[in-house]
Design a protein around this motif. Structure first.
Motif, PDB file in Angstrom:
ATOM      1  N   SER A 164       0.834  -1.198   0.000  1.00 25.04           N
ATOM      2  CA  SER A 164       0.000   0.000   0.000  1.00 25.04           C
ATOM      3  C   SER A 164       0.873   1.254   0.000  1.00 25.04           C
ATOM      4  CB  SER A 164      -0.898  -0.003   1.251  1.00 25.04           C
ATOM      5  OG  SER A 164      -1.391   1.289   1.499  1.00 25.04           O
ATOM      6  N   PRO A 165       0.706   2.129  -1.003  1.00 24.82           N
ATOM      7  CA  PRO A 165       1.472   3.381  -1.024  1.00 24.82           C
ATOM      8  C   PRO A 165       1.223   4.248   0.209  1.00 24.82           C
ATOM      9  CG  PRO A 165       0.410   3.015  -3.134  1.00 24.82           C
ATOM     10  CD  PRO A 165      -0.136   1.985  -2.188  1.00 24.82           C
ATOM     11  N   GLU A 166       0.003   4.166   0.741  1.00 22.17           N
ATOM     12  CA  GLU A 166      -0.331   4.959   1.925  1.00 22.17           C
ATOM     13  C   GLU A 166       0.399   4.429   3.165  1.00 22.17           C
ATOM     14  OE1 GLU A 166      -2.745   3.626  -0.118  1.00 22.17           O
ATOM     15  OE2 GLU A 166      -3.030   5.513  -1.210  1.00 22.17           O
ATOM     16  N   GLN A 167       0.512   3.115   3.243  1.00 22.42           N
ATOM     17  CA  GLN A 167       1.160   2.501   4.404  1.00 22.42           C
ATOM     18  C   GLN A 167       2.684   2.627   4.345  1.00 22.42           C
ATOM     19  OE1 GLN A 167       0.070  -1.596   4.989  1.00 22.42           O
ATOM     20  NE2 GLN A 167       1.053  -1.715   6.998  1.00 22.42           N
ATOM     21  N   PHE A 168       3.235   2.608   3.113  1.00 20.47           N
ATOM     22  CA  PHE A 168       4.692   2.675   2.939  1.00 20.47           C
ATOM     23  C   PHE A 168       5.035   3.781   1.930  1.00 20.47           C
ATOM     24  CE2 PHE A 168       3.567  -1.801   3.806  1.00 20.47           C
ATOM     25  CZ  PHE A 168       4.228  -1.976   5.027  1.00 20.47           C
ATOM     26  N   PRO A 169       4.804   5.047   2.305  1.00 17.88           N
ATOM     27  CA  PRO A 169       4.960   6.149   1.332  1.00 17.88           C
ATOM     28  C   PRO A 169       6.394   6.337   0.830  1.00 17.88           C
ATOM     29  CG  PRO A 169       4.635   7.016   3.547  1.00 17.88           C
ATOM     30  CD  PRO A 169       4.395   5.536   3.611  1.00 17.88           C
ATOM     31  N   HIS A 170       7.401   6.151   1.683  1.00 15.56           N
ATOM     32  CA  HIS A 170       8.794   6.355   1.264  1.00 15.56           C
ATOM     33  C   HIS A 170       9.242   5.253   0.297  1.00 15.56           C
ATOM     34  CE1 HIS A 170       8.848   9.439   4.277  1.00 15.56           C
ATOM     35  NE2 HIS A 170       8.612   8.566   5.248  1.00 15.56           N
ATOM     36  N   LEU A 171       8.843   4.030   0.628  1.00 14.84           N
ATOM     37  CA  LEU A 171       9.171   2.905  -0.248  1.00 14.84           C
ATOM     38  C   LEU A 171       8.467   3.067  -1.598  1.00 14.84           C
ATOM     39  CD1 LEU A 171      10.591   0.206  -0.618  1.00 14.84           C
ATOM     40  CD2 LEU A 171       8.604  -0.910   0.417  1.00 14.84           C
ATOM     41  N   HIS A 172       7.231   3.528  -1.550  1.00 11.82           N
ATOM     42  CA  HIS A 172       6.475   3.754  -2.790  1.00 11.82           C
ATOM     43  C   HIS A 172       7.175   4.808  -3.660  1.00 11.82           C
ATOM     44  CE1 HIS A 172       3.215   4.352  -5.599  1.00 11.82           C
ATOM     45  NE2 HIS A 172       3.188   5.650  -5.289  1.00 11.82           N
ATOM     46  N   ALA A 173       7.637   5.884  -3.039  1.00 15.32           N
ATOM     47  CA  ALA A 173       8.304   6.952  -3.790  1.00 15.32           C
ATOM     48  C   ALA A 173       9.592   6.429  -4.427  1.00 15.32           C
ATOM     49  CB  ALA A 173       8.603   8.128  -2.867  1.00 15.32           C
ATOM     50  N   ALA A 174      10.356   5.657  -3.664  1.00 18.23           N
ATOM     51  CA  ALA A 174      11.607   5.102  -4.190  1.00 18.23           C
ATOM     52  C   ALA A 174      11.336   4.100  -5.305  1.00 18.23           C
ATOM     53  CB  ALA A 174      12.399   4.435  -3.067  1.00 18.23           C
ATOM     54  N   ASN A 175      10.315   3.280  -5.125  1.00 19.57           N
ATOM     55  CA  ASN A 175       9.955   2.265  -6.114  1.00 19.57           C
ATOM     56  C   ASN A 175       9.464   2.916  -7.407  1.00 19.57           C
ATOM     57  OD1 ASN A 175       9.743  -0.555  -6.730  1.00 19.57           O
ATOM     58  ND2 ASN A 175       7.528  -0.391  -6.516  1.00 19.57           N
ATOM     59  N   THR A 176       8.704   3.978  -7.275  1.00 21.38           N
ATOM     60  CA  THR A 176       8.185   4.700  -8.439  1.00 21.38           C
ATOM     61  C   THR A 176       9.313   5.398  -9.202  1.00 21.38           C
ATOM     62  OG1 THR A 176       6.080   5.061  -7.298  1.00 21.38           O
ATOM     63  CG2 THR A 176       6.523   6.469  -9.191  1.00 21.38           C
ATOM     64  N   ALA A 177      10.280   5.929  -8.470  1.00 25.81           N
ATOM     65  CA  ALA A 177      11.397   6.644  -9.101  1.00 25.81           C
ATOM     66  C   ALA A 177      12.377   5.682  -9.773  1.00 25.81           C
ATOM     67  CB  ALA A 177      12.128   7.482  -8.058  1.00 25.81           C
ATOM     68  N   ASN A 178      12.393   4.439  -9.345  1.00 27.19           N
ATOM     69  CA  ASN A 178      13.334   3.466  -9.905  1.00 27.19           C
ATOM     70  C   ASN A 178      12.939   3.075 -11.328  1.00 27.19           C
ATOM     71  OD1 ASN A 178      15.349   1.310 -10.012  1.00 27.19           O
ATOM     72  ND2 ASN A 178      13.589  -0.060  -9.807  1.00 27.19           N
ATOM     73  N   GLU A 179      13.900   3.172 -12.247  1.00 27.80           N
ATOM     74  CA  GLU A 179      13.651   2.789 -13.642  1.00 27.80           C
ATOM     75  C   GLU A 179      14.412   1.529 -14.025  1.00 27.80           C
ATOM     76  OE1 GLU A 179      14.717   6.258 -15.881  1.00 27.80           O
ATOM     77  OE2 GLU A 179      12.898   7.345 -15.307  1.00 27.80           O
ATOM     78  N   LEU A 180      15.103   0.916 -13.062  1.00 28.79           N
ATOM     79  CA  LEU A 180      15.951  -0.233 -13.350  1.00 28.79           C
ATOM     80  C   LEU A 180      15.234  -1.551 -13.082  1.00 28.79           C
ATOM     81  CD1 LEU A 180      19.227   1.045 -11.625  1.00 28.79           C
ATOM     82  CD2 LEU A 180      18.572   1.269 -14.036  1.00 28.79           C
ATOM     83  N   ASP A 181      15.541  -2.554 -13.912  1.00 26.85           N
ATOM     84  CA  ASP A 181      15.013  -3.884 -13.632  1.00 26.85           C
ATOM     85  C   ASP A 181      15.931  -4.569 -12.613  1.00 26.85           C
ATOM     86  OD1 ASP A 181      17.264  -4.885 -14.983  1.00 26.85           O
ATOM     87  OD2 ASP A 181      16.143  -5.462 -16.766  1.00 26.85           O
ATOM     88  N   GLU A 182      15.589  -5.795 -12.254  1.00 22.04           N
ATOM     89  CA  GLU A 182      16.305  -6.516 -11.205  1.00 22.04           C
ATOM     90  C   GLU A 182      17.799  -6.673 -11.515  1.00 22.04           C
ATOM     91  OE1 GLU A 182      15.741 -10.784  -8.862  1.00 22.04           O
ATOM     92  OE2 GLU A 182      14.653 -10.413 -10.715  1.00 22.04           O
ATOM     93  N   THR A 183      18.117  -7.014 -12.766  1.00 25.06           N
ATOM     94  CA  THR A 183      19.520  -7.194 -13.144  1.00 25.06           C
ATOM     95  C   THR A 183      20.272  -5.870 -13.125  1.00 25.06           C
ATOM     96  OG1 THR A 183      18.972  -9.099 -14.527  1.00 25.06           O
ATOM     97  CG2 THR A 183      21.063  -8.006 -14.980  1.00 25.06           C
ATOM     98  N   ALA A 184      19.661  -4.827 -13.637  1.00 24.91           N
ATOM     99  CA  ALA A 184      20.305  -3.509 -13.666  1.00 24.91           C
ATOM    100  C   ALA A 184      20.528  -2.982 -12.246  1.00 24.91           C
ATOM    101  CB  ALA A 184      19.475  -2.531 -14.487  1.00 24.91           C
ATOM    102  N   ILE A 185      19.611  -3.276 -11.343  1.00 26.20           N
ATOM    103  CA  ILE A 185      19.793  -2.873  -9.935  1.00 26.20           C
ATOM    104  C   ILE A 185      21.011  -3.577  -9.356  1.00 26.20           C
ATOM    105  CG2 ILE A 185      18.832  -3.117  -7.600  1.00 26.20           C
ATOM    106  CD1 ILE A 185      16.084  -2.505  -8.786  1.00 26.20           C
TER     107      ILE A 185
END
Length: 197
Positions: A164-185
């Motif tokens: 839930s973006p509401e429950q985990f707002p910081h994680l949601h923001a970081a996840n949304t900003a991330n453009e890399l796939d698992e290998t690129a990360i």
């Protein structure tokens, strides 16, 4: 009829057959009978090469790592570039067999990596007290990433669960900003680690 001049099976062939069974049935579904059947021999024939199932599983774990190679002809900017390429190849090899990846937790064949570790430690242009940190860190990043990725693939779950973006707002923001796939990360994390030295 005389005994064949060449053995019908080898350790490598048995390990490949066992890996094929594990890819299909999982570790729990692997039996010496299925491996022998895959090769076209009787199960007791495997005891010529392996004392028990654990020894065969150790060989399978070894084969997961020895599949990872980089070309000797490939040009690298420096040791960081070369070791990143090797770590990526190792991770890729493990992820090709996600159901077998847990074997590396129980049967990790580190002794097979000593020669490679010795070579790379000699390549690092770092103070001697920092060199083992690089080996240890690359190992943990590579195998940790491969294990998590393999477990995700084997279970059919996404690497990052829905939340839930509401429950985990910081994680949601970081996840949304991330453009890399698992290998690129993984590659970006590994490079950031290596560049810290």
């Amino acid at each position: 009829m005389g005994r064949p001049s060449k053995p019908i099976i080898t350790k490598e062939l048995a390990a490949k057959a066992a890996l094929a069974v594990i890819d299909s049935q999982g570790i729990g579904g692997m039996s010496l009978q299925l491996v022998a059947q895959n090769i076209g021999v009787k199960a007791p024939s495997l005891y010529y090469h392996f004392k028990n199932k654990a020894e065969l599983l150790t060989e399978v774990a070894r084969s997961l790592l020895t599949e990872a190679r980089i070309s000797e002809k490939q040009h690298f900017e420096d040791w960081r570039d070369a070791i990143s390429t090797l770590a990526l190849a190792t991770r890729k090899s493990i992820l090709q067999h996600p159901k077998a990846a847990p074997l590396l937790l129980e049967f990790f064949p580190r002794h097979l990596m000593l020669q490679s570790y010795d070579y790379w430690v000699g390549q690092f242009d770092l103070p001697m007290e920092k060199r083992l940190l690089v080996i240890d860190g690359v190992e943990k990043l590579t195998f940790g990433s491969a294990m998590l990725g393999a477990m995700s693939r084997a279970s059919g779950n996404e690497p990052m669960p829905s939340f839930s973006p509401e429950q985990f707002p910081h994680l949601h923001a970081a996840n949304t900003a991330n453009e890399l796939d698992e290998t690129a990360i993984f590659v970006a994390t590994l490079k950031a680690f290596l560049n810290a030295f």
